[in-house]
Design a protein around this motif. Structure first.
Motif, PDB file in Angstrom:
ATOM      1  N   PRO A   1      29.612 -24.176   1.320  1.00  0.00           N
ATOM      2  CA  PRO A   1      28.954 -25.405   1.788  1.00  0.00           C
ATOM      3  C   PRO A   1      28.025 -25.988   0.727  1.00  0.00           C
ATOM      4  CG  PRO A   1      27.904 -23.473   2.756  1.00  0.00           C
ATOM      5  CD  PRO A   1      29.118 -22.967   2.019  1.00  0.00           C
ATOM      6  N   ASP A   2      27.612 -27.203   0.945  1.00  0.00           N
ATOM      7  CA  ASP A   2      26.658 -27.853   0.053  1.00  0.00           C
ATOM      8  C   ASP A   2      25.373 -27.036  -0.039  1.00  0.00           C
ATOM      9  OD1 ASP A   2      28.557 -29.820   0.066  1.00  0.00           O
ATOM     10  OD2 ASP A   2      27.326 -31.337   1.071  1.00  0.00           O
ATOM     11  N   GLU A   3      24.790 -27.020  -1.232  1.00  0.00           N
ATOM     12  CA  GLU A   3      23.461 -26.441  -1.465  1.00  0.00           C
ATOM     13  C   GLU A   3      23.369 -24.985  -1.014  1.00  0.00           C
ATOM     14  OE1 GLU A   3      20.661 -29.119   0.319  1.00  0.00           O
ATOM     15  OE2 GLU A   3      21.414 -30.843  -0.809  1.00  0.00           O
ATOM     16  N   ALA A   4      24.379 -24.197  -1.355  1.00  0.00           N
ATOM     17  CA  ALA A   4      24.450 -22.810  -0.895  1.00  0.00           C
ATOM     18  C   ALA A   4      23.831 -21.817  -1.874  1.00  0.00           C
ATOM     19  CB  ALA A   4      25.906 -22.421  -0.631  1.00  0.00           C
ATOM     20  N   PHE A   5      23.594 -22.217  -3.139  1.00  0.00           N
ATOM     21  CA  PHE A   5      23.175 -21.264  -4.163  1.00  0.00           C
ATOM     22  C   PHE A   5      21.958 -21.767  -4.937  1.00  0.00           C
ATOM     23  CE2 PHE A   5      27.693 -20.562  -3.460  1.00  0.00           C
ATOM     24  CZ  PHE A   5      27.754 -19.189  -3.312  1.00  0.00           C
ATOM     25  N   ASP A   6      21.153 -20.804  -5.387  1.00  0.00           N
ATOM     26  CA  ASP A   6      19.992 -21.128  -6.217  1.00  0.00           C
ATOM     27  C   ASP A   6      20.376 -21.419  -7.660  1.00  0.00           C
ATOM     28  OD1 ASP A   6      17.742 -20.560  -4.311  1.00  0.00           O
ATOM     29  OD2 ASP A   6      18.758 -18.619  -4.271  1.00  0.00           O
ATOM     30  N   LEU A   7      21.447 -20.803  -8.129  1.00  0.00           N
ATOM     31  CA  LEU A   7      21.911 -20.988  -9.505  1.00  0.00           C
ATOM     32  C   LEU A   7      23.428 -20.916  -9.508  1.00  0.00           C
ATOM     33  CD1 LEU A   7      21.478 -21.037 -12.645  1.00  0.00           C
ATOM     34  CD2 LEU A   7      21.406 -18.527 -12.535  1.00  0.00           C
ATOM     35  N   VAL A   8      24.055 -21.838 -10.256  1.00  0.00           N
ATOM     36  CA  VAL A   8      25.505 -21.831 -10.422  1.00  0.00           C
ATOM     37  C   VAL A   8      25.805 -21.806 -11.912  1.00  0.00           C
ATOM     38  CG1 VAL A   8      27.686 -22.970  -9.890  1.00  0.00           C
ATOM     39  CG2 VAL A   8      25.759 -23.178  -8.313  1.00  0.00           C
TER      40      VAL A   8
ATOM     41  N   ASP B   1      40.845 -31.142 -15.773  1.00  0.00           N
ATOM     42  CA  ASP B   1      39.837 -32.182 -15.567  1.00  0.00           C
ATOM     43  C   ASP B   1      38.509 -31.494 -15.284  1.00  0.00           C
ATOM     44  OD1 ASP B   1      38.266 -34.339 -14.955  1.00  0.00           O
ATOM     45  OD2 ASP B   1      39.232 -34.792 -13.042  1.00  0.00           O
ATOM     46  N   PRO B   2      37.722 -31.224 -16.328  1.00  0.00           N
ATOM     47  CA  PRO B   2      36.490 -30.439 -16.127  1.00  0.00           C
ATOM     48  C   PRO B   2      35.448 -31.125 -15.260  1.00  0.00           C
ATOM     49  CG  PRO B   2      36.656 -31.264 -18.379  1.00  0.00           C
ATOM     50  CD  PRO B   2      37.968 -31.526 -17.742  1.00  0.00           C
ATOM     51  N   LEU B   3      35.561 -32.446 -15.074  1.00  0.00           N
ATOM     52  CA  LEU B   3      34.586 -33.127 -14.230  1.00  0.00           C
ATOM     53  C   LEU B   3      34.679 -32.647 -12.786  1.00  0.00           C
ATOM     54  CD1 LEU B   3      32.373 -35.229 -13.860  1.00  0.00           C
ATOM     55  CD2 LEU B   3      34.157 -36.983 -13.653  1.00  0.00           C
ATOM     56  N   GLY B   4      35.885 -32.320 -12.313  1.00  0.00           N
ATOM     57  CA  GLY B   4      36.041 -31.837 -10.944  1.00  0.00           C
ATOM     58  C   GLY B   4      35.271 -30.555 -10.673  1.00  0.00           C
ATOM     59  N   PRO B   5      35.480 -29.494 -11.456  1.00  0.00           N
ATOM     60  CA  PRO B   5      34.688 -28.280 -11.275  1.00  0.00           C
ATOM     61  C   PRO B   5      33.188 -28.512 -11.457  1.00  0.00           C
ATOM     62  CG  PRO B   5      36.647 -27.798 -12.556  1.00  0.00           C
ATOM     63  CD  PRO B   5      36.583 -29.285 -12.408  1.00  0.00           C
ATOM     64  N   ALA B   6      32.806 -29.363 -12.413  1.00  0.00           N
ATOM     65  CA  ALA B   6      31.380 -29.631 -12.628  1.00  0.00           C
ATOM     66  C   ALA B   6      30.759 -30.278 -11.397  1.00  0.00           C
ATOM     67  CB  ALA B   6      31.197 -30.527 -13.856  1.00  0.00           C
ATOM     68  N   ARG B   7      31.482 -31.195 -10.777  1.00  0.00           N
ATOM     69  CA  ARG B   7      30.971 -31.813  -9.548  1.00  0.00           C
ATOM     70  C   ARG B   7      30.825 -30.793  -8.428  1.00  0.00           C
ATOM     71  NH1 ARG B   7      34.616 -37.288 -10.009  1.00  0.00           N
ATOM     72  NH2 ARG B   7      32.980 -38.643 -10.889  1.00  0.00           N
ATOM     73  N   GLU B   8      31.792 -29.896  -8.320  1.00  0.00           N
ATOM     74  CA  GLU B   8      31.716 -28.866  -7.300  1.00  0.00           C
ATOM     75  C   GLU B   8      30.532 -27.925  -7.551  1.00  0.00           C
ATOM     76  OE1 GLU B   8      34.269 -27.816  -4.333  1.00  0.00           O
ATOM     77  OE2 GLU B   8      33.217 -29.726  -4.560  1.00  0.00           O
ATOM     78  N   MET B   9      30.298 -27.580  -8.809  1.00  0.00           N
ATOM     79  CA  MET B   9      29.158 -26.722  -9.139  1.00  0.00           C
ATOM     80  C   MET B   9      27.848 -27.388  -8.749  1.00  0.00           C
ATOM     81  SD  MET B   9      30.533 -25.300 -12.817  1.00  0.00           S
ATOM     82  CE  MET B   9      29.025 -24.413 -13.233  1.00  0.00           C
ATOM     83  N   ALA B  10      27.736 -28.683  -9.027  1.00  0.00           N
ATOM     84  CA  ALA B  10      26.522 -29.415  -8.663  1.00  0.00           C
ATOM     85  C   ALA B  10      26.389 -29.524  -7.142  1.00  0.00           C
ATOM     86  CB  ALA B  10      26.549 -30.799  -9.302  1.00  0.00           C
ATOM     87  N   ARG B  11      27.507 -29.671  -6.459  1.00  0.00           N
ATOM     88  CA  ARG B  11      27.479 -29.820  -4.999  1.00  0.00           C
ATOM     89  C   ARG B  11      26.897 -28.595  -4.309  1.00  0.00           C
ATOM     90  NH1 ARG B  11      30.442 -27.963  -0.934  1.00  0.00           N
ATOM     91  NH2 ARG B  11      32.090 -27.097  -2.268  1.00  0.00           N
TER      92      ARG B  11
ATOM     93  N   GLY C   1      17.241 -26.720  -8.323  1.00  0.00           N
ATOM     94  CA  GLY C   1      17.778 -25.596  -9.077  1.00  0.00           C
ATOM     95  C   GLY C   1      18.641 -26.042 -10.245  1.00  0.00           C
ATOM     96  N   HIS C   2      19.336 -25.074 -10.837  1.00  0.00           N
ATOM     97  CA  HIS C   2      20.047 -25.332 -12.081  1.00  0.00           C
ATOM     98  C   HIS C   2      21.530 -24.987 -12.008  1.00  0.00           C
ATOM     99  CE1 HIS C   2      15.816 -24.998 -13.373  1.00  0.00           C
ATOM    100  NE2 HIS C   2      16.154 -25.848 -14.322  1.00  0.00           N
ATOM    101  N   VAL C   3      22.284 -25.714 -12.810  1.00  0.00           N
ATOM    102  CA  VAL C   3      23.677 -25.407 -13.110  1.00  0.00           C
ATOM    103  C   VAL C   3      23.744 -25.121 -14.601  1.00  0.00           C
ATOM    104  CG1 VAL C   3      26.011 -26.346 -13.293  1.00  0.00           C
ATOM    105  CG2 VAL C   3      24.652 -26.820 -11.251  1.00  0.00           C
ATOM    106  N   ALA C   4      24.339 -23.999 -14.974  1.00  0.00           N
ATOM    107  CA  ALA C   4      24.450 -23.615 -16.383  1.00  0.00           C
ATOM    108  C   ALA C   4      25.917 -23.564 -16.790  1.00  0.00           C
ATOM    109  CB  ALA C   4      23.788 -22.266 -16.627  1.00  0.00           C
TER     110      ALA C   4
END
Length: 264
Positions: free
Chosen positions: A109-116, A127-137, A143-146
């Motif tokens: 679900p959305d906003e499930a993790f403190d760090l991705v 298409d790396p934008l798709g996974p990046a959007r999912e990581m941000a979601r 918090g942060h995405v690395a």
């Protein structure tokens, strides 16, 4: 079959074959110094719930685990996940779980993790934008995405030569991007870039090709391209050199950390 689905099958075949050798070669692919360099930029906290996307055998997930509450390592290749579970048991890590899934469609679900996090995976996505959007979601506000990945030259011809050799060795490779492209992808997901760091990682050419069980003809072609560059020929983007009589080259790694803004 869609092009995305076809490439996903290529990835699973390639990494399924590599899984048995992966841990053996990690000592040169990711030295302890490299792992510590990555972990040092993640601002880990004991309460964190972490998701590691395209985890492979969970090298980063397992390195993070002692410093956080829990880690989920997600990957599309069952053989990699099995190897990760085995190593986590050997390391007595009870707070790491491995789950099968696709980076393009994260089963959370959305906003499930403190760090991705995602380590050395973006160059395998069509298409790396798709996974990046999912990581941000799935990342909580504040918090942060690395994103950790190899990068290419900002010279288009050199980058094309680099990616051609990468694909010869590993057909699941799509394209290593320049840092500016990775930054644009992260910003397109709504992330605010708060930190970047780069490092050169030296690799032995033969061991690098051993990992993917590269065939004889392809080995010759890759060696020849690097040797030609050493003799003053066309740049490969891989900066080859001789070290103690053996052919080596460099991958340019980058850590890019983006913050998901808090909701006021």
């Amino acid at each position: 079959m869609s092009s995305e689905g076809g490439h996903r099958d290529v990835v699973r075949r390639q990494f399924g074959k590599q899984a048995a050798r992966w841990e053996q070669y990690l000592s040169y692919l990711d030295s302890q110094d490299v792992v510590e360099w990555i972990s040092g930029h993640l601002e880990l906290r004991p309460h964190f719930s972490v998701l590691d996307v395209a985890t492979g055998t969970g090298l980063l997930a397992r390195a993070i685990a002692p410093h956080v509450h829990s880690v989920v390592g997600l990957d599309a290749t069952p053989e990699m996940l099995d190897a990760g579970r085995k190593q986590a048991r050997a390391d007595v890590l009870g707070n790491v779980v491995f789950e099968e899934g696709e980076a393009e469609h994260l089963p959370y679900p959305d906003e499930a993790f403190d760090l991705v996090t995602s380590r050395i995976a973006m160059h395998h996505f069509p298409d790396p934008l798709g996974p990046a959007r999912e990581m941000a979601r799935v990342r909580r506000p504040g918090g942060h995405v690395a994103i950790i990945d190899i990068t290419s030259s900002d010279n288009a011809e050199v980058a094309a030569a680099h990616n051609r050799l990468e694909r010869l060795r590993d057909p699941s490779h799509t394209r290593a991007m320049h840092l500016d492209e990775l930054r644009q992808i992260a910003e397109a997901t709504g992330l605010e870039i708060v930190r970047t760091s780069g490092a050169d990682v030296e690799l032995n050419v033969e061991k690098w090709m051993d990992l993917t069980n590269t065939g004889p003809e392809v080995r010759v072609a890759i060696r020849q391209a690097m040797e030609d560059e050493l003799a003053g020929g066309t740049p490969t983007g891989m900066r080859p050199s001789l070290k103690e009589g053996e052919l080596v080259f460099f991958h340019a790694w980058v850590i890019l950390v983006g913050r998901k803004p808090s909701i006021d």
